[in-house]
Design a protein around this motif. Structure first.
Motif, PDB file in Angstrom:
ATOM      1  N   SER A   1       0.846  -1.176   0.000  1.00  0.00           N
ATOM      2  CA  SER A   1       0.000   0.000   0.000  1.00  0.00           C
ATOM      3  C   SER A   1       0.890   1.236   0.000  1.00  0.00           C
ATOM      4  O   SER A   1       0.906   2.020   0.928  1.00  0.00           O
ATOM      5  CB  SER A   1      -0.987   0.011   1.178  1.00  0.00           C
ATOM      6  OG  SER A   1      -0.316   0.146   2.413  1.00  0.00           O
TER       7      SER A   1
ATOM      8  N   PRO B   1      -1.199   4.909  -0.277  1.00  0.00           N
ATOM      9  CA  PRO B   1      -1.985   5.291   0.908  1.00  0.00           C
ATOM     10  C   PRO B   1      -1.114   5.670   2.110  1.00  0.00           C
ATOM     11  O   PRO B   1      -1.457   6.587   2.855  1.00  0.00           O
ATOM     12  CB  PRO B   1      -2.796   4.025   1.212  1.00  0.00           C
ATOM     13  CG  PRO B   1      -2.911   3.328  -0.096  1.00  0.00           C
ATOM     14  CD  PRO B   1      -1.614   3.608  -0.813  1.00  0.00           C
ATOM     15  N   LYS B   2       0.002   4.972   2.287  1.00  0.00           N
ATOM     16  CA  LYS B   2       0.839   5.251   3.466  1.00  0.00           C
ATOM     17  C   LYS B   2       1.872   6.331   3.205  1.00  0.00           C
ATOM     18  O   LYS B   2       2.595   6.716   4.119  1.00  0.00           O
ATOM     19  CB  LYS B   2       1.548   3.966   3.903  1.00  0.00           C
ATOM     20  CG  LYS B   2       0.727   3.185   4.923  1.00  0.00           C
ATOM     21  CD  LYS B   2       1.576   2.210   5.692  1.00  0.00           C
ATOM     22  CE  LYS B   2       2.184   1.153   4.810  1.00  0.00           C
ATOM     23  NZ  LYS B   2       1.544  -0.142   4.966  1.00  0.00           N
TER      24      LYS B   2
ATOM     25  N   ASP C   1      -5.063  13.900   6.910  1.00  0.00           N
ATOM     26  CA  ASP C   1      -4.322  12.659   6.702  1.00  0.00           C
ATOM     27  C   ASP C   1      -3.916  11.959   7.998  1.00  0.00           C
ATOM     28  O   ASP C   1      -2.888  11.290   8.038  1.00  0.00           O
ATOM     29  CB  ASP C   1      -3.045  12.946   5.880  1.00  0.00           C
ATOM     30  CG  ASP C   1      -3.344  13.141   4.396  1.00  0.00           C
ATOM     31  OD1 ASP C   1      -4.354  12.594   3.933  1.00  0.00           O
ATOM     32  OD2 ASP C   1      -2.558  13.830   3.719  1.00  0.00           O
TER      33      ASP C   1
ATOM     34  N   ALA D   1      -5.029   9.329   9.593  1.00  0.00           N
ATOM     35  CA  ALA D   1      -4.918   7.867   9.491  1.00  0.00           C
ATOM     36  C   ALA D   1      -3.682   7.489   8.681  1.00  0.00           C
ATOM     37  O   ALA D   1      -2.927   6.587   9.052  1.00  0.00           O
ATOM     38  CB  ALA D   1      -6.180   7.287   8.853  1.00  0.00           C
ATOM     39  N   GLU D   2      -3.471   8.203   7.571  1.00  0.00           N
ATOM     40  CA  GLU D   2      -2.346   7.899   6.688  1.00  0.00           C
ATOM     41  C   GLU D   2      -1.009   8.125   7.393  1.00  0.00           C
ATOM     42  O   GLU D   2      -0.112   7.275   7.343  1.00  0.00           O
ATOM     43  CB  GLU D   2      -2.404   8.783   5.426  1.00  0.00           C
ATOM     44  CG  GLU D   2      -3.493   8.404   4.434  1.00  0.00           C
ATOM     45  CD  GLU D   2      -4.869   8.993   4.771  1.00  0.00           C
ATOM     46  OE1 GLU D   2      -5.054   9.517   5.895  1.00  0.00           O
ATOM     47  OE2 GLU D   2      -5.766   8.925   3.905  1.00  0.00           O
TER      48      GLU D   2
ATOM     49  N   GLY E   1      -0.487   8.207  10.544  1.00  0.00           N
ATOM     50  CA  GLY E   1      -0.378   7.242  11.647  1.00  0.00           C
ATOM     51  C   GLY E   1       0.155   5.910  11.153  1.00  0.00           C
ATOM     52  O   GLY E   1       1.027   5.299  11.782  1.00  0.00           O
ATOM     53  N   ALA E   2      -0.349   5.438  10.019  1.00  0.00           N
ATOM     54  CA  ALA E   2       0.111   4.160   9.467  1.00  0.00           C
ATOM     55  C   ALA E   2       1.559   4.268   8.998  1.00  0.00           C
ATOM     56  O   ALA E   2       2.355   3.345   9.155  1.00  0.00           O
ATOM     57  CB  ALA E   2      -0.787   3.728   8.313  1.00  0.00           C
TER      58      ALA E   2
ATOM     59  N   ASN F   1       3.782   4.252  12.122  1.00  0.00           N
ATOM     60  CA  ASN F   1       3.808   2.903  12.716  1.00  0.00           C
ATOM     61  C   ASN F   1       4.688   1.965  11.888  1.00  0.00           C
ATOM     62  O   ASN F   1       5.429   1.155  12.440  1.00  0.00           O
ATOM     63  CB  ASN F   1       2.392   2.354  12.827  1.00  0.00           C
ATOM     64  CG  ASN F   1       2.331   1.041  13.572  1.00  0.00           C
ATOM     65  OD1 ASN F   1       2.893   0.912  14.655  1.00  0.00           O
ATOM     66  ND2 ASN F   1       1.675   0.047  12.990  1.00  0.00           N
ATOM     67  N   ALA F   2       4.612   2.098  10.560  1.00  0.00           N
ATOM     68  CA  ALA F   2       5.438   1.252   9.692  1.00  0.00           C
ATOM     69  C   ALA F   2       6.925   1.549   9.909  1.00  0.00           C
ATOM     70  O   ALA F   2       7.752   0.642   9.954  1.00  0.00           O
ATOM     71  CB  ALA F   2       5.052   1.461   8.223  1.00  0.00           C
TER      72      ALA F   2
ATOM     73  N   ARG G   1       8.260   2.723  12.659  1.00  0.00           N
ATOM     74  CA  ARG G   1       8.586   2.196  13.991  1.00  0.00           C
ATOM     75  C   ARG G   1       8.849   0.684  13.940  1.00  0.00           C
ATOM     76  O   ARG G   1       9.844   0.194  14.463  1.00  0.00           O
ATOM     77  CB  ARG G   1       7.401   2.485  14.924  1.00  0.00           C
ATOM     78  CG  ARG G   1       7.767   2.649  16.378  1.00  0.00           C
ATOM     79  CD  ARG G   1       6.702   3.433  17.153  1.00  0.00           C
ATOM     80  NE  ARG G   1       5.333   3.097  16.814  1.00  0.00           N
ATOM     81  CZ  ARG G   1       4.399   3.988  16.492  1.00  0.00           C
ATOM     82  NH1 ARG G   1       4.694   5.271  16.471  1.00  0.00           N
ATOM     83  NH2 ARG G   1       3.168   3.608  16.213  1.00  0.00           N
TER      84      ARG G   1
END
Lengths: 461, 224
Positions: free
Chosen positions: B173, B176-177, B205, B207-208, B210-211, B214-215, B217
């Motif tokens: 994805s 999106p990320k 953005d 949510a975007e 945040g993802a 997190n990725a 991390r």
């Protein structure tokens, strides 16, 4: 007489098993097998081939565990003794563990001559397992894209299966899904018997078929569908060569899917209700019925087997906690997840909106590449999913995915199972159903958390 | 695809998608953006022949500023050539000055989470490729690898770029990320058609990003 090396391997494996239990390492279904295989690398062949009723191996991307459990249920009804790697430990060492657990200290399996062997087998383990076990029946449920980072490609798996067939007894029966053209291709060049199974129910034909993993026939032609059930599964034919969906010897019709059970008619006979639901479980039932028939189990035992099949670990398992019912639907890949979503959409027709928790981990056993979630049609639940929670190591990825799928914002985004469960409890009332869709290790974490709170009475299998 | 549509439509920019299959007629100059994905080896060979027939038109459109995002197998075929395990040469269309060699079964596939630094900022994704890509001197990379294997698990480069065409091994994805990358492609497409004054208003953005965070991390934890 037992080969001395095999006997030594059994003793070593049993010691490892006892030591593992004593050390409370628990759940180690593979360790004893691993140790025993060190002593006798051909342990699975040496013990497995003593099972005189013959062996069945069951493989495929989805449905291995459930199909095997339905076959086991029919064997129970038939009072047929069998050995089964029921815990789903489906690599060679898992099979070795299963076999040595059944063996006595002299190394042999008691009553082996009258016992059957039932082995759920990992896709990539098929060449080794078939060479070792020399099965009488080989069941192939379906072939979808799974965890690409582990197996490479769909074509790679198909190649491994062809290698397995080269090592199978010439007179073994292939039990094949007629509706999956990738599985059907295995019959090409097979001179032994083939038992086909397939679905004959126009009510489940669809246009929105979801992820698609079999674009072309081996001849290079495209597939066309007279009827498509999901993904590349349906009534297909090649536009270039003669290949088309074979007419199945075992078929299902008059399918009705409920919340906890499904009704179906096998070959137009009187309907039977099984305690599993979803079209994917109808296919598992078909694979199991076909396998039982090929193995010589009688129709009445098969009916009983279907009627008393039990859901496997995390598959349509219901866990009660503080008056809420968590319904677990394991989803490991796009095809499996899509099947769960289509089932939930059916359920939602009678009781919207559904409360849903989706949990995504990206550890080795889950597949480390989370892009598969973009091949899942979460869109089908956009109007029927109400409040929802995102969980697992990759919870944030789900929040993005659902944003694009048109779901509302998540009520919570939590990595840890405990915090997620707290959030779910805070956002639900007694009597609520929560539909939980976890990946494999996310399910283990959630189950451990539920277990810790006393919610799961049964032991972890 | 889904991200580009969302990021256009949320801003009132019309979006229409044309799927080009093997043998379809296709005039790249008429489009604002081209995306090509990857596939299995069997599919790759079929697509290579088809792409070769379109090579001239695609090269010209890209010289003219057409934005393109080509991923994995598509990226390899945008190079000069791909040499497979058996040593067989599959010619590419030469948008990028690079070649890809498959090292054969002796070497592992490059698989895992990746973080790179690009002109569009930090980009996260997942790579899964057997081939090793080597850029010719003077060929620009898409990003510098912070975590991951990148083009060849050696020179720390990832992907390639030429004008507004970007080739990369990253998926997972990707758009999106990495909303900044998605927006850069959209802006390039709009400017080619409507001139350099075009800009984009920001989107919400949370949510975007945040993802994305997190990725990063998770990748740091796994790869270090």
């Amino acid at each position: 007489m037992t080969n001395p090396r095999t006997a030594a391997a059994v003793v070593a494996g049993k010691l490892a098993s006892a030591a593992s239990r004593a050390l409370r390492r628990g759940g180690g279904t593979a360790l004893p097998g691993l140790v025993a295989e060190r002593v006798d690398p051909a342990l699975v062949a040496h013990l497995g081939r003593t099972l005189g009723r013959g062996r069945i191996v069951v493989t495929g991307t989805n449905g291995k565990t459930t199909t095997s459990r339905i076959i086991a249920s029919a064997m129970d009804a038939d009072a047929m003794p069998y050995v089964h790697n029921r815990e789903g430990s489906n690599l060679m060492r898992g099979m070795a563990s299963t076999l040595l657990a059944e063996a006595g200290t002299t190394g042999g399996i008691r009553g082996a001559r009258d016992t059957a062997g039932l082995f759920e087998t990992d896709e990539a383990t098929m060449p080794a397992a078939v060479a070792a076990l020399q099965p009488r029946v080989l069941v192939f449920t379906n072939l979808f894209r799974d965890q690409l980072d582990r197996y490479g490609e769909v074509d790679t798996v198909a190649g491994l299966w062809r290698t397995a067939l080269e090592r199978a007894p010439r007179d073994a029966t292939l039990v094949l899904n007629a509706d999956d053209p990738s599985v059907a291709e295995l019959a090409t060049g097979w001179s032994g018997p083939v038992h086909w199974f397939g679905l004959d129910d126009p009510a489940y034909a669809t246009d929105s078929a979801g992820a698609y993993d079999a674009r072309w026939c081996a001849c290079g032609g495209d597939y066309r569908y007279d009827r498509r059930y999901f993904a590349h599964v349906g009534h297909w034919r090649c536009t270039k060569c003669e290949r088309r969906r074979p007419s199945p010897q075992t078929s299902a019709s008059a399918v009705r899917l409920g919340l906890d059970s499904a009704r179906l008619s096998i070959d137009g006979q009187e309907t039977v209700t099984m305690p599993l639901t979803g079209l994917y479980n109808v296919y598992n039932a078909l694979a199991a019925v076909a396998a039982c028939r090929a193995f010589g189990i009688g129709d009445e035992a098969i009916r009983q087997g279907l009627a008393h099949a039990q859901p496997a670990f995390g598959r349509q398992e219901v866990v009660e906690i503080e008056g809420r019912r968590l319904r677990l639907y394991l989803a490991k890949n796009p095809a499996g997840a899509n099947q769960v979503l289509f089932l939930l959409r059916e359920i939602a027709r009678e009781r919207p909106p559904l409360k849903v928790a989706v949990l995504l981990n990206d550890r080795y056993a889950d597949g480390q590449d989370v892009s598969w979630t973009w091949d899942v049609d979460f869109e089908v639940l956009a109007t029927s999913a109400g409040r929802w929670w995102a969980g697992g190591d990759r919870a944030e990825d789900l929040a993005v995915r659902m944003k694009y799928a048109g779901w509302e914002r998540p009520a919570a985004v939590e990595h840890e199972a405990g915090k997620l469960l707290d959030a779910i409890l805070a956002g639900t009332d007694r009597g609520d159903d929560v539909f939980v869709i976890p990946t494999y290790t996310a399910m283990l974490d959630l189950r451990a958390e539920l277990h810790g709170r006393g919610a799961v009475a049964g032991r972890l299998e | 695809m889904i991200a580009l549509r969302y990021r256009c439509e949320s801003r009132g920019i019309g979006f229409s998608l044309t799927e080009v299959n093997i043998g379809d007629s296709f005039d790249p100059a008429a489009f604002d953006l081209v995306l090509i994905g990857g596939g299995q080896d069997r599919e790759q060979r079929r697509i290579a022949d088809d792409l070769a027939r379109r090579g001239e038109g695609i090269r010209m459109a890209i010289e003219d500023g057409l934005p393109a995002l080509v991923v994995c197998g598509g990226f390899q075929l945008f190079g000069r050539r791909y040499i497979d395990q058996a040593g067989e040469i599959i010619p590419g269309i030469g948008v990028f000055d690079l070649e890809t060699r498959h090292p054969g079964p002796v070497a592992d596939r490059c698989i895992g989470d990746v973080v790179i630094e690009t002109a569009e900022g930090e980009v996260v994704g997942f790579e899964n490729h057997g081939g090793r890509t080597y850029l010719a001197p003077g060929q620009a990379h898409f990003g510098k690898v912070r975590y991951g294997a990148g083009n060849n698990n050696g020179d720390r480069t990832e992907g390639a770029r030429h004008k507004n065409a970007i080739g990369t091994y990253l998926h997972g994805s990707l758009l999106p990320k990495n909303p900044a990358l998605a927006d850069a492609l959209i802006v390039a497409g709009l400017r080619r058609r409507y001139g350099p004054g075009v800009g984009l208003e920001p989107l919400e953005d949370t949510a975007e990003t945040g993802a994305h965070a997190n990725a990063v991390r998770i990748t740091e934890k796994r790869r270090s």
